[in-house]
Structures are given as structure tokens and as C-alpha cells.
Design a protein around this motif. Structure first.
Motif, PDB file in Angstrom:
ATOM      1  N   THR A  82     -83.815  14.930  18.666  1.00  0.00           N
ATOM      2  CA  THR A  82     -83.849  14.600  20.095  1.00  0.00           C
ATOM      3  C   THR A  82     -84.635  13.314  20.342  1.00  0.00           C
ATOM      4  O   THR A  82     -84.239  12.480  21.160  1.00  0.00           O
ATOM      5  CB  THR A  82     -84.472  15.756  20.891  1.00  0.00           C
ATOM      6  N   ALA A  83     -85.746  13.148  19.640  1.00  0.00           N
ATOM      7  CA  ALA A  83     -86.580  11.962  19.838  1.00  0.00           C
ATOM      8  C   ALA A  83     -85.865  10.688  19.398  1.00  0.00           C
ATOM      9  O   ALA A  83     -86.105   9.619  19.971  1.00  0.00           O
ATOM     10  CB  ALA A  83     -87.892  12.113  19.075  1.00  0.00           C
ATOM     11  N   GLN A  84     -85.000  10.770  18.416  1.00  0.00           N
ATOM     12  CA  GLN A  84     -84.285   9.585  17.951  1.00  0.00           C
ATOM     13  C   GLN A  84     -83.277   9.079  18.971  1.00  0.00           C
ATOM     14  O   GLN A  84     -82.822   7.941  18.882  1.00  0.00           O
ATOM     15  CB  GLN A  84     -83.581   9.870  16.618  1.00  0.00           C
ATOM     16  N   GLN A  85     -82.954   9.905  19.961  1.00  0.00           N
ATOM     17  CA  GLN A  85     -82.016   9.506  21.002  1.00  0.00           C
ATOM     18  C   GLN A  85     -82.710   8.795  22.161  1.00  0.00           C
ATOM     19  O   GLN A  85     -82.046   8.320  23.070  1.00  0.00           O
ATOM     20  CB  GLN A  85     -81.261  10.730  21.517  1.00  0.00           C
ATOM     21  N   PHE A  86     -84.049   8.717  22.139  1.00  0.00           N
ATOM     22  CA  PHE A  86     -84.783   8.019  23.195  1.00  0.00           C
ATOM     23  C   PHE A  86     -84.517   6.524  23.093  1.00  0.00           C
ATOM     24  O   PHE A  86     -84.289   5.987  22.013  1.00  0.00           O
ATOM     25  CB  PHE A  86     -86.283   8.273  23.076  1.00  0.00           C
ATOM     26  N   PRO A  87     -84.560   5.812  24.218  1.00  0.00           N
ATOM     27  CA  PRO A  87     -84.305   4.370  24.181  1.00  0.00           C
ATOM     28  C   PRO A  87     -85.440   3.628  23.475  1.00  0.00           C
ATOM     29  O   PRO A  87     -86.588   4.066  23.490  1.00  0.00           O
ATOM     30  CB  PRO A  87     -84.240   3.984  25.662  1.00  0.00           C
ATOM     31  N   THR A  88     -85.105   2.525  22.849  1.00  0.00           N
ATOM     32  CA  THR A  88     -86.118   1.718  22.177  1.00  0.00           C
ATOM     33  C   THR A  88     -86.483   0.533  23.061  1.00  0.00           C
ATOM     34  O   THR A  88     -85.685   0.062  23.864  1.00  0.00           O
ATOM     35  CB  THR A  88     -85.607   1.204  20.818  1.00  0.00           C
ATOM     36  N   LEU A  89     -87.690   0.061  22.879  1.00  0.00           N
ATOM     37  CA  LEU A  89     -88.157  -1.098  23.625  1.00  0.00           C
ATOM     38  C   LEU A  89     -88.097  -2.313  22.719  1.00  0.00           C
ATOM     39  O   LEU A  89     -88.647  -2.310  21.618  1.00  0.00           O
ATOM     40  CB  LEU A  89     -89.582  -0.863  24.115  1.00  0.00           C
ATOM     41  N   PRO A  90     -87.443  -3.384  23.144  1.00  0.00           N
ATOM     42  CA  PRO A  90     -87.270  -4.542  22.258  1.00  0.00           C
ATOM     43  C   PRO A  90     -88.577  -5.262  21.954  1.00  0.00           C
ATOM     44  O   PRO A  90     -88.686  -5.920  20.931  1.00  0.00           O
ATOM     45  CB  PRO A  90     -86.304  -5.446  23.025  1.00  0.00           C
ATOM     46  N   SER A  91     -89.587  -5.130  22.798  1.00  0.00           N
ATOM     47  CA  SER A  91     -90.824  -5.874  22.579  1.00  0.00           C
ATOM     48  C   SER A  91     -91.808  -5.146  21.665  1.00  0.00           C
ATOM     49  O   SER A  91     -92.803  -5.726  21.256  1.00  0.00           O
ATOM     50  CB  SER A  91     -91.503  -6.151  23.923  1.00  0.00           C
ATOM     51  N   GLN A  96     -92.633  -2.516  18.184  1.00  0.00           N
ATOM     52  CA  GLN A  96     -92.113  -2.029  16.907  1.00  0.00           C
ATOM     53  C   GLN A  96     -91.878  -0.529  16.955  1.00  0.00           C
ATOM     54  O   GLN A  96     -91.167   0.017  16.130  1.00  0.00           O
ATOM     55  CB  GLN A  96     -93.085  -2.364  15.781  1.00  0.00           C
ATOM     56  N   TYR A  97     -92.513   0.146  17.885  1.00  0.00           N
ATOM     57  CA  TYR A  97     -92.325   1.579  18.059  1.00  0.00           C
ATOM     58  C   TYR A  97     -91.991   1.841  19.515  1.00  0.00           C
ATOM     59  O   TYR A  97     -92.277   1.056  20.389  1.00  0.00           O
ATOM     60  CB  TYR A  97     -93.572   2.350  17.650  1.00  0.00           C
ATOM     61  N   GLY A  98     -91.356   2.960  19.770  1.00  0.00           N
ATOM     62  CA  GLY A  98     -90.948   3.264  21.129  1.00  0.00           C
ATOM     63  C   GLY A  98     -91.380   4.657  21.532  1.00  0.00           C
ATOM     64  O   GLY A  98     -92.253   5.264  20.898  1.00  0.00           O
ATOM     65  N   PRO A  99     -90.762   5.190  22.549  1.00  0.00           N
ATOM     66  CA  PRO A  99     -91.145   6.513  23.029  1.00  0.00           C
ATOM     67  C   PRO A  99     -90.778   7.636  22.064  1.00  0.00           C
ATOM     68  O   PRO A  99     -91.188   8.770  22.269  1.00  0.00           O
ATOM     69  CB  PRO A  99     -90.380   6.643  24.349  1.00  0.00           C
ATOM     70  N   SER A 100     -90.047   7.342  21.019  1.00  0.00           N
ATOM     71  CA  SER A 100     -89.676   8.383  20.072  1.00  0.00           C
ATOM     72  C   SER A 100     -90.740   8.602  18.987  1.00  0.00           C
ATOM     73  O   SER A 100     -90.648   9.569  18.235  1.00  0.00           O
ATOM     74  CB  SER A 100     -88.352   8.028  19.395  1.00  0.00           C
ATOM     75  N   LEU A 101     -91.751   7.746  18.920  1.00  0.00           N
ATOM     76  CA  LEU A 101     -92.724   7.848  17.840  1.00  0.00           C
ATOM     77  C   LEU A 101     -93.523   9.143  17.896  1.00  0.00           C
ATOM     78  O   LEU A 101     -93.566   9.899  16.923  1.00  0.00           O
ATOM     79  CB  LEU A 101     -93.676   6.648  17.857  1.00  0.00           C
ATOM     80  N   PHE A 102     -94.169   9.416  19.018  1.00  0.00           N
ATOM     81  CA  PHE A 102     -95.034  10.591  19.109  1.00  0.00           C
ATOM     82  C   PHE A 102     -94.245  11.898  18.947  1.00  0.00           C
ATOM     83  O   PHE A 102     -94.656  12.759  18.169  1.00  0.00           O
ATOM     84  CB  PHE A 102     -95.827  10.578  20.420  1.00  0.00           C
TER      85      PHE A 102
END
Length: 164
Positions: free
Chosen positions: A20-29, A31-37
Motif C-alpha cells: 500500500t505504501a508503494q502506491q503513495f505519490p513521490t515527491l520529485p524534490s 529522495q524519499y517520500g510519504p511511503s518511507l515511514f
């Protein structure tokens, strides 16, 4: 056998959390996004579930071997007793949900950690010091570094004097 099923359940929950976390959007700026935690939590669930399952299977095998040594007619170990160790963590979660708005997150976490440590027969002074230090660390990491708003509580007027 309950620990085996609980461990498998934790591993399944961890895998579902990671997917489920891998489906979260990534932020281009970043290196990590909301899926990390959530991915880290899911990985912890998988590792903890695997350890719980393997430990339960190892203990069951060890108990069966001991029972066969003591009395060869026995092939199974007696059933485990359900104690406070299984019931108190869910009660602690419900207590946090109900009490944190009134007591505040830090005081609620201290109470929960202190009671869980006393359940495991930790010395009172060690339990008190550890629960205060670790609760403070958890609170400051979440509120100041991760910028997660935690409840201050209304018991002490809505703010603790040592928290800015």
C-alpha cells in the motif's frame, strides 16, 4: 500455536502495508517520500512476525522434545495460559486513544510504558526512569523532528511547561 498464527498475521499485515505504501505519490524534490515511514513499519511487522513465528515453533519443538523425554507417551505440550501479557497491549492502545486528549501524549505514553514494564516484573525505579526518558524521546522526535502534532492535554492547561 497462537503465536505462530499471530506471527503469520503480522507478516501479512507488513506485506500489505509495504504494498500500500508503494502506491503513495513521490515527491520529485526529495529522495524519499510519504511511503518511507509506512514501508519501515511494514518491514518491522514482517521481521517481528517472522521472529515471533520462528520462536513459537522453536519453543513448541523444544517443549515436545522435553515432554517425550519425561514421558514417552506424551507427544504434545500442555496448552499455554492466556495472561495479562496478551491482553494489556490492546488495552493500552484503547487507553491512549481515550486518555491522550485529556492527559496529553507524553503523560499517557509514560503511564502505558510504566505499566507494561511493571507487568514484565521490571524494578520500579528502572521502569519509572526508562518510561520517562523513552517517552520524552518519542514525544520530541515525533513533535519536533517529524512535525507530527501530538495532543498536549487539558490536564495541565493545554501545555506542558518544559515543552516549547
Amino acid at each position: 500455536m497462537r503465536d505462530v498464527f499471530a506471527g503469520i498475521g503480522f507478516m501479512i499485515a507488513g506485506i500489505v502495508t509495504i504494498i500500500t505504501a508503494q502506491q503513495f505519490p513521490t515527491l520529485p524534490s526529495l529522495q524519499y517520500g510519504p511511503s518511507l515511514f509506512p514501508s519501515l513499519v511494514g518491514g518491522g511487522f514482517c521481521i517481528g512476525g517472522a521472529v515471533l513465528t520462528l520462536n513459537a515453533l522453536w519453543q513448541r519443538r523444544k517443549a515436545a522434545a522435553q515432554a517425550v523425554q519425561d514421558d514417552p507417551t506424551l507427544a504434545t505440550s500442555p496448552p499455554e495460559k492466556m495472561g495479562w501479557a496478551m491482553v494489556l497491549p490492546p488495552i493500552a492502545i484503547v487507553f491512549y486513544i481515550l486518555a491522550s486528549d485529556y492527559l496529553g501524549a507524553m503523560l499517557t505514553i509514560i503511564i502505558i510504558m510504566f505499566s507494561l514494564m511493571l507487568l514484565r516484573k521490571t524494578k520500579i525505579y528502572v521502569a519509572l526512569i526508562t518510561s520517562v526518558v523513552m517517552s520524552s524521546a518519542i514525544y520530541f522526535i515525533f513533535s519536533h523532528y517529524l512535525l507530527i502534532p501530538l495532543p498536549q492535554g487539558v490536564l495541565l492547561g493545554g501545555s506542558l511547561p518544559w515543552i516549547s
